[in-house]
Scaffold this active site. Sequence first.
Site, PDB file in Angstrom:
ATOM      1  N   GLU A 122       0.845  -1.075  -0.004  1.00 50.95           N
ATOM      2  CA  GLU A 122      -0.182  -0.076  -0.061  1.00 50.95           C
ATOM      3  C   GLU A 122       0.825   1.169  -0.139  1.00 50.95           C
ATOM      4  OE1 GLU A 122      -2.228  -0.774   3.574  1.00 50.95           O
ATOM      5  OE2 GLU A 122      -4.066  -1.556   2.374  1.00 50.95           O
ATOM      6  N   CYS A 380      -1.537   5.532  10.751  1.00 50.34           N
ATOM      7  CA  CYS A 380      -0.125   5.156  11.283  1.00 50.34           C
ATOM      8  C   CYS A 380      -0.252   3.782  11.947  1.00 50.34           C
ATOM      9  CB  CYS A 380       0.173   6.157  12.056  1.00 50.34           C
ATOM     10  SG  CYS A 380       1.691   6.017  12.656  1.00 50.34           S
TER      11      CYS A 380
END
Length: 410
Positions: A122, A380
């Site tokens: 990704e 994150c």
Amino acid sequence: MAATEIIIERTPQARPAAMTGATKPTLIGQTREEMGEMLREIGVADKQVRMRVAQLWNWIYVRGVSDFDQMTNVAKDMREKLKAHFTIARPEIVEEQVSNDGTRKWLLRYPPRGAGRPVEVECVYIPEEGRGTLCVSSQVGCTLTCTFCHTGTQKLVRNLTAEEVLSQLLLARDRLGDFPDRDAPVGAMVPNEGRKITNMVMMGMGEPLYNFEEVKKALLIASDGDGLSLSKRRITLSTSGVVPEIYRTGDEIGVMLAISLHAVRDELRDLLVPINKKYPLKDLIEACRNYPGLSNARRITFEYVMLKDVNDSLEDAKGLIQLLKGIPSKINLIPFNPWPGTNYQCSDWDQIMKFADFINSAGYASPIRTPRGRDILAACGQLKSESERMRKTERLAYEAMMIVGHGEDD
């Protein structure tokens, strides 16, 4: 709260432009010298090689073409020869998601290259005021097993090649209309003027310094002034602390440095970031002190995830100031992103503010990262490829808070 708007585009499982070229050598990610040798091997005369390399470099990295037929100043017979032997195709887009705040995430598929099956990574794009940051992956999976990071629960499959690292940047620029004569996408926010991607961070899947040679090659091409031309001050490499390669990064690449720190005592960092057992804080901080070109304009960023009753006391804040004394630094405080199965909790907001105030009062910039792209699961510590990811209904996605604000403005 306003309803979330998400655009999801799924591509067909077979994409001829991406998949048929996978068996041919790629010209993307090759140095000029390597590209020249590849041209000689297919019969390009020595006296033409330098000119042909310059043509290809411009078309691939300045014009952003992904098809040899688009190279209009290259003779047709040469284009046919290039098509027969090489590829400049992009990876397959498995899924593209667009958040209502403009954050974009792509799930990309690459050929096996010895891994036994195609692999997926990704990358994430974060638009901000006056800038846009692309978060790029360096490995499929990760070996570091940081206990608070969900990405680290995916086993390492393989390193990405320089071409695969660069192709994330090329594809993102394609999709954002960031090459000449390309239109910006309709809908989600991208910068209106100038380049859409102004900054690049190696903060996606993997530890980039465990893939040093390929990452080095990719970043030197990304910063080449005759091509993609990203300033090295706008490229940030994030590491958990592979000390020997930190020295090499400064000497051989020269980009901005970010350290996933998260603790100021070895016994705690051994638990949170197990690589600390091999490269303890003393060695890590010494490498940071000796990073070339440090100044108030070229600071090291230290990432610090806020874990309740683990590393968030004022004693920890005092220890952090003492540890970094004399190093031009910025300290990013990251509220922990819970994920199913974790034993950690995010620090209370009041405690995060007290921690930040103490850091600020000592003279350090200490921004608290705010979530971006949570509606598209792009945050994150949560990047994970499709074959290994949790069900979307279970995932909390906050990786993008770690991405924004890296690099310096020229």
